[in-house]
Design an enzyme around this catalytic site. Structure first.
Site, PDB file in Angstrom:
ATOM      1  N   ASP A  55       5.899  11.347  -5.539  1.00  8.64           N
ATOM      2  CA  ASP A  55       6.743  11.075  -3.947  1.00  8.64           C
ATOM      3  C   ASP A  55       7.537   9.880  -4.470  1.00  8.64           C
ATOM      4  O   ASP A  55       7.448   9.082  -4.683  1.00  8.64           O
ATOM      5  CB  ASP A  55       5.574  11.462  -3.030  1.00  8.64           C
ATOM      6  N   GLY A  77      12.078  10.222  -4.137  1.00  7.28           N
ATOM      7  CA  GLY A  77      13.513  10.482  -5.244  1.00  7.28           C
ATOM      8  C   GLY A  77      13.259  11.091  -5.793  1.00  7.28           C
ATOM      9  O   GLY A  77      14.392  11.546  -7.525  1.00  7.28           O
ATOM     10  N   GLY A 109      12.839   7.613   3.694  1.00 10.39           N
ATOM     11  CA  GLY A 109      13.372   8.828   1.899  1.00 10.39           C
ATOM     12  C   GLY A 109      15.014   8.568   1.867  1.00 10.39           C
ATOM     13  O   GLY A 109      15.405   7.141   2.232  1.00 10.39           O
ATOM     14  N   HIS A 162       0.205  13.232   3.847  1.00 11.82           N
ATOM     15  CA  HIS A 162       0.572  11.951   3.114  1.00 11.82           C
ATOM     16  C   HIS A 162      -0.047  10.678   4.327  1.00 11.82           C
ATOM     17  O   HIS A 162       1.414  10.139   4.650  1.00 11.82           O
ATOM     18  CB  HIS A 162       2.060  11.790   2.788  1.00 11.82           C
ATOM     19  N   ASP A 168       4.934  13.313   6.069  1.00 13.88           N
ATOM     20  CA  ASP A 168       4.578  11.516   5.944  1.00 13.88           C
ATOM     21  C   ASP A 168       4.298  10.685   7.571  1.00 13.88           C
ATOM     22  O   ASP A 168       4.864  10.501   8.087  1.00 13.88           O
ATOM     23  CB  ASP A 168       5.931  11.167   5.757  1.00 13.88           C
ATOM     24  N   HIS A 224       4.643  18.474   3.463  1.00 12.35           N
ATOM     25  CA  HIS A 224       4.640  16.953   3.231  1.00 12.35           C
ATOM     26  C   HIS A 224       4.657  16.302   4.546  1.00 12.35           C
ATOM     27  O   HIS A 224       5.738  16.314   4.406  1.00 12.35           O
ATOM     28  CB  HIS A 224       5.153  16.468   1.633  1.00 12.35           C
TER      29      HIS A 224
END
Ligand code: DX5
Ligand code: ZN
Length: 219
Positions: A179, A181, A148, A67, A34, A32
């Site tokens: 997406d 936690g 994050g 993303h 970011d 993923h």
């Protein structure tokens, strides 16, 4: 079945290569990526994610799940299409109008990637309904986008359930990705709510054995 997309946002400086290789061996389903532009969200990870994704492209065949947390979606689609991501997801909130949403969907498809639309916690799920027939995945942010290591916002569980009911009722074949936690505690709840792709960064990267966590999240 549930898939895991490991966010590389918080990978330790200097340990990138070994982290990506270990993640591949640990059978993450996606990397993923970011992408943040310092405008749509405060942090700017743009160059770093360009470097990381080019490196991953060279060393791994695993699919990339990009993303985009950016305002200039068109520029980012052009820049990140170079690494041929499996899917590119943009934020509904970064689009001025419906035409721009449809333009971005078309542009991503023209570059050979599948399409995702992401929505922030405060955006009602209904706002994405009209685009669902044209895309492959809806990304429900379970934290405020931008960094994050945050805690999952519990209200998002109902949003996942609402979307799941809607796609089942209307026979729409689409992935629900969550997406932010996501960890061994919250994974159960988001899966029961209907999510089938779980993004996790911190929960995996802090573990001594990535595979144990990835397998547990998938269970
Ligand atoms: C936040 C990013 C998420 C985040 C996930 O803006 O979109 O992918 O990195 O990280 P964790 O799993 O640590 O919440
Ligand atoms: Zn993300």
């Amino acid at each position: 079945m549930v898939e895991v997309s490991t966010s590389i946002l918080t990978v330790e400086q200097g340990k990138e290569a070994e982290t990506f290789l270990t993640l591949e061996k640990s059978k993450t389903d996606y990397f993923h990526i970011d992408v943040m532009d310092g405008k749509f969200v405060e942090k700017d990870t743009y160059q770093k994610m360009l470097e990381y994704s080019s490196y991953i492209k060279r060393i791994s065949n695993l699919p990339m799940d990009v993303h985009l947390m950016v305002e200039d979606i068109q520029r980012a689609v052009e820049d990140f299409s170079v690494v041929e991501p499996n899917i590119i997801t943009f934020h509904l909130e970064a689009c001025e109008n419906k035409e721009e949403v449809q333009k971005n969907i078309k542009l991503i498809k023209e570059h050979g990637s599948r399409v995702g639309i992401a929505i922030k916690p405060e955006t009602p799920i209904e706002e994405v309904y009209e685009y669902l027939p044209y895309i492959h995945m809806c990304l429900i942010m379970t934290v405020e986008p931008g960094k994050g290591g945050q805690t999952l916002i519990k209200d998002m569980l109902e949003k996942i359930e609402t979307l799941k009911r809607h796609i089942e009722k209307n026979n729409i074949d689409i992935d629900i990705e969550v997406d932010g936690g996501i960890n061994l505690k919250t994974a159960e709840r988001v899966k029961n709510a209907g999510a089938n792709i779980l993004v996790a960064g911190t929960a995996i990267l802090v573990a001594s054995d990535y595979k144990v966590i990835i397998d547990e999240l998938k269970r």
